[in-house]
Design a protein around this motif. Sequence first.
Motif, short mmCIF file in Angstrom:
data_model
loop_
_atom_site.label_atom_id
_atom_site.label_comp_id
_atom_site.label_asym_id
_atom_site.label_seq_id
_atom_site.Cartn_x
_atom_site.Cartn_y
_atom_site.Cartn_z
N LEU A 25 0.94 -1.37 0.21
CA LEU A 25 0.04 0.06 0.00
C LEU A 25 0.87 1.30 -0.03
O LEU A 25 0.54 2.25 -0.78
N LEU A 26 1.83 1.27 0.77
CA LEU A 26 2.85 2.35 0.78
C LEU A 26 3.41 2.37 -0.54
O LEU A 26 3.46 3.65 -1.22
N ASN A 27 3.72 1.40 -1.50
CA ASN A 27 4.38 1.31 -2.81
C ASN A 27 3.48 2.13 -3.49
O ASN A 27 3.76 2.91 -4.37
N TRP A 28 2.07 1.77 -3.52
CA TRP A 28 1.27 1.95 -4.38
C TRP A 28 0.80 3.63 -4.08
O TRP A 28 0.69 4.25 -5.33
N HIS A 29 0.96 3.88 -3.14
CA HIS A 29 0.56 5.38 -2.77
C HIS A 29 1.71 6.19 -3.35
O HIS A 29 1.46 7.34 -3.64
N SER A 30 2.85 5.68 -3.01
CA SER A 30 4.04 6.48 -3.56
C SER A 30 3.98 6.62 -4.97
O SER A 30 4.80 7.72 -5.60
N GLN A 31 3.45 5.89 -5.66
CA GLN A 31 3.42 5.80 -7.12
C GLN A 31 2.09 6.79 -7.81
O GLN A 31 2.00 6.82 -8.96
N GLY A 32 1.17 7.12 -6.62
CA GLY A 32 0.12 7.87 -6.99
C GLY A 32 -1.06 7.11 -7.79
O GLY A 32 -2.07 7.46 -8.19
N LEU A 33 -0.98 5.80 -7.34
CA LEU A 33 -2.00 4.90 -7.86
C LEU A 33 -3.20 4.87 -6.95
O LEU A 33 -4.19 4.55 -7.44
N ILE A 34 -3.19 5.01 -5.54
CA ILE A 34 -4.16 5.30 -4.68
C ILE A 34 -4.00 6.59 -3.98
O ILE A 34 -2.61 6.89 -3.79
N PRO A 35 -5.33 7.15 -3.29
CA PRO A 35 -4.98 8.16 -2.25
C PRO A 35 -4.55 7.57 -1.03
O PRO A 35 -4.16 6.38 -0.79
#
Length: 272
Positions: A25-35
């Motif tokens: 989840l941290l990775n996805w948020h860092s990539q702008g994929l999720i809020p």
Amino acid sequence: MSETWLFIDSGVNSPTFNMAMDEILLNWHSQGLIPPVLRFYGWEPAALSLGLFQKTVGRIDIDAAKAKGYEIVRRPTGGLAVLHDDELTYSVIVSESHPKMPSSIIEAYRVLSQGILEGYRNLGIQADLAIPNKPVGKSGTAVCFEESSWYELEIEGKKAAGSAQTRQKGVILQHGSIPMDMDTETLYDLFIFPNEKVKNRAMKGFDQKAVSINQILGRKTSYEELKLAFKDGFKKGLNIELSTYEPNEKMLKEVEDLMQSKYANEDYTFQR
């Protein structure tokens, strides 16, 4: 106008899944994929989680943990060992650059802990944010709930919730344990002490340092009751709305891969 974050109720999962999911989840948020994300979860089997830099040799009784059926997992965050059993666990994933987030780690704890504080209030419990009167991490203990860090939750001066934080890739991950009950005897069987006298003294002092929700309320609470109280608590404490989110196949595949390559790898878990 309040902002909308994702809400994930993962239910009960393995310790390796829980830690891998937080990191993905941290990775996805860092990539702008999720809020930003608020996530709730439980543990099966129960587990002892170790802080990222915590030493195990001479401190953690690994054989005793395995004999009792507990798994051991190393968190991506710092801090001391936590026994995850009868509890609600939360995680918050949010960008360091988010307008609500102070640059100071300690101040970020203060902001995010408002959600936990409001959760306790929803249960009718008067809790406070801890302000330590001595240096944190200098007691020599390996047990998380023996000492409060800045802005962790206390009830009548006793630690009620433990939290840990990391900052990676421009993202804050804070997760923590909100115990419904604590089994002190079992907890202390998982640590190595010089002798039984020292162990018994530590156990006796624990009741003066930590407290669970059921102890305060004088009744049994449920996982569902806590989820409702703390979900509403985070909404109020952080002034956010929450939109339920179900992880997709791609995310779950990344979680599975990270579980196997990192969190299920004993070389990683027992590296220290």
